[in-house]
Design an enzyme around this catalytic site. Sequence first.
Site, PDB file in Angstrom:
ATOM      1  N   CYS A   9     -23.770 -13.867  31.193  1.00  0.00           N
ATOM      2  CA  CYS A   9     -22.848 -13.371  32.212  1.00  0.00           C
ATOM      3  C   CYS A   9     -22.383 -14.574  33.040  1.00  0.00           C
ATOM      4  CB  CYS A   9     -23.481 -12.265  33.054  1.00  0.00           C
ATOM      5  SG  CYS A   9     -24.845 -12.780  34.127  1.00  0.00           S
ATOM      6  N   ARG A  15     -26.390  -9.202  35.483  1.00  0.00           N
ATOM      7  CA  ARG A  15     -26.180  -8.509  34.208  1.00  0.00           C
ATOM      8  C   ARG A  15     -26.991  -9.069  33.055  1.00  0.00           C
ATOM      9  NH1 ARG A  15     -19.812  -9.078  34.244  1.00  0.00           N
ATOM     10  NH2 ARG A  15     -20.476 -11.020  35.232  1.00  0.00           N
ATOM     11  N   ASP A 118     -19.036  -7.258  36.973  1.00  0.00           N
ATOM     12  CA  ASP A 118     -20.075  -7.905  37.775  1.00  0.00           C
ATOM     13  C   ASP A 118     -20.352  -7.066  39.023  1.00  0.00           C
ATOM     14  OD1 ASP A 118     -21.814  -9.644  39.011  1.00  0.00           O
ATOM     15  OD2 ASP A 118     -20.462 -11.376  38.889  1.00  0.00           O
TER      16      ASP A 118
END
Length: 145
Positions: A9, A15, A118
């Site tokens: 990520c 994540r 995000d």
Amino acid sequence: MFKHLLTLCTGNICRSPFAEACLRQQLETAGRDVRVESAGIGALVGHPADEITRRLAADQGLSLEEHRAVQVTEDHVRRADLILVMEPVHRQYLLELSPSARGKVFLLGHWSERVIEDPYRRSESVYQRVHEEIRQGVGEWLSRV
């Protein structure tokens, strides 16, 4: 058969650490010997996983207490058999970093054509939705790895 997976990520604090933990848990449960790592394209190097991410992961039986963010390198790309990213910009970054990554970089949400946004510094409900999307993506990949 894949032996080394990388989740990726941006900051490697929300994540990808959660995806790494989910994949590792599911693969271990299935008796699969697969190494799973995570990294970020703009990692907050050395930082622990985000507090909300850690708490929600713990609620699901996953510990991120030992996680520390790392910046993705060409070595990560070279070692990985499969790299699962959250957004198209992550794939583009990797292909610029290492053109040899072509063919092994996919969205975690590939099978459902989903980009996983995000959640950093957003509401807990966004984190919860993102965690569910990550779990779904992991589930969709499990039969393929």
